[in-house]
Enzyme design. Sequence first.
Site, PDB file in Angstrom:
ATOM      1  N   CYS A 260       0.832  -1.209   0.000  1.00 48.23           N
ATOM      2  CA  CYS A 260       0.000   0.000   0.000  1.00 48.23           C
ATOM      3  C   CYS A 260       0.872   1.268   0.000  1.00 48.23           C
ATOM      4  CB  CYS A 260      -0.969  -0.050   1.176  1.00 48.23           C
ATOM      5  SG  CYS A 260      -2.396   1.041   0.967  1.00 48.23           S
ATOM      6  N   GLN A 264       3.936   2.754  -2.710  1.00 48.55           N
ATOM      7  CA  GLN A 264       4.114   4.095  -3.266  1.00 48.55           C
ATOM      8  C   GLN A 264       5.484   4.667  -2.904  1.00 48.55           C
ATOM      9  OE1 GLN A 264       0.688   6.027  -1.548  1.00 48.55           O
ATOM     10  NE2 GLN A 264      -0.698   4.532  -2.470  1.00 48.55           N
ATOM     11  N   ASN A 302      -7.074  -0.133  -0.068  1.00 47.02           N
ATOM     12  CA  ASN A 302      -7.444   1.146   0.527  1.00 47.02           C
ATOM     13  C   ASN A 302      -6.380   2.162   0.158  1.00 47.02           C
ATOM     14  OD1 ASN A 302      -8.111   3.364   2.046  1.00 47.02           O
ATOM     15  ND2 ASN A 302      -7.457   2.482   3.981  1.00 47.02           N
ATOM     16  N   HIS A 354      -3.535  -5.261   0.199  1.00 44.59           N
ATOM     17  CA  HIS A 354      -3.333  -5.743   1.565  1.00 44.59           C
ATOM     18  C   HIS A 354      -3.344  -7.269   1.629  1.00 44.59           C
ATOM     19  CE1 HIS A 354      -3.880  -1.982   4.029  1.00 44.59           C
ATOM     20  NE2 HIS A 354      -4.260  -1.563   2.840  1.00 44.59           N
ATOM     21  N   GLU A 356      -2.569  -9.131   4.074  1.00 39.37           N
ATOM     22  CA  GLU A 356      -2.913  -9.674   5.398  1.00 39.37           C
ATOM     23  C   GLU A 356      -4.387 -10.047   5.492  1.00 39.37           C
ATOM     24  OE1 GLU A 356      -4.615  -5.783   5.646  1.00 39.37           O
ATOM     25  OE2 GLU A 356      -2.656  -6.417   4.917  1.00 39.37           O
TER      26      GLU A 356
END
Length: 386
Positions: A260, A264, A302, A354, A356
């Site tokens: 995430c 970046q 997200n 993600h 996880e």
Amino acid sequence: MSFSTTPAVLILEDGRTFSGSAYGSVGETTGEAVFVTAMTGYQETLTDPSYHRQIIIQAAPHIGNTGVNRTDDESGRIWAAGYVVRDASRISSNWRSEGDLADWLSESGIVGISDVDTRALTRHLRDKGAMRMGIFSGPAAEAPVDELLARVQAAPEMAGANLVDEVTTSQTRLIPAEGQKRFSVAAVDLGIKSMTPERMAERGIDVHLVPASITLEELQTLGVDGVFFSNGPGDPAAADDQVELLRGVLDARLPFFGICFGNQLLGRALGFGTYKLPFGHRGINVPVMDRTTDKVEITSQNHGFAVDAPLEGETTAPHSPDYGRVIVSHVCLNDDVVEGLACLDIPAFSVQFHPEAAAGPHDSSYLFDRFIDLMTASQADSAAQA
């Protein structure tokens, strides 16, 4: 729970207004409006630090039916700035439930609104793009609309926001490996979710959770086998200190894995730019292709920013030729956004989603094993050179 009939109003920065009922705490709040397409996992969403200074809009119409429990929290608090739902459940019905969502929001001081046409609101944001929003309930909602709109337009924007220091851990702590220890990793907390170090610990990794302000020298004294950069809020273009830290990690050839926000920052460390998406990816149903295997996985995401890197072929890292060749390893099948980077000449890779899976599908859990493979190969190379 007592069902609220207190009037509330939602105002977007372009002036569009929705009326509803207070949900959670009564008062006012502002933040960036973001919609989440997940049908489940609202508790994990609310406690994800990546939602700091954002108002969450649940696209799924019925929210709160399974209540809340301590186990599913992804951090020690709710990070969302506000909450928007259409149909708030009047009861909580689940064997794991320890409380009611509305009561939890109220106790946490989270201002929300229900009875809103979230479909119309989501379509508006998809059409007009991300923007600031305010929720006002009770006495706060009685002010003139133009006054409330001015408060929304005065709220800080997400572009340019450096929020890492507001969500990171204050001190280093250890999450020990389960069973026999295989590796040791420094996980730089940029807004990490609690399930992430657990996923590594269950694979035999000692996880040193460290503050985002850690220096390269402090990190190296831990004697770790690899470095992990977590998810987190804010604009990656503002996280210069963490980019410099990551370049030090790459220069030292420490195996690196980022997710995430960490993806970046790897993009920036390699010399690529980042940009703000029109309305971002937020949900647990985003299709991504792993170009290294040609497999498609459904991912939990997200993020409102993305890496600007060439989608096709190998590219020499713009920042330094010492970093060698880079490829886009994963791509979003909805809009061709970069979803992963892989370095071919140094031990580093990252993904935008993600793995996880809290909440979300487990398609991407293999990435933690790929990190282990990277550290294994790095140790073998070091032994061969010794």
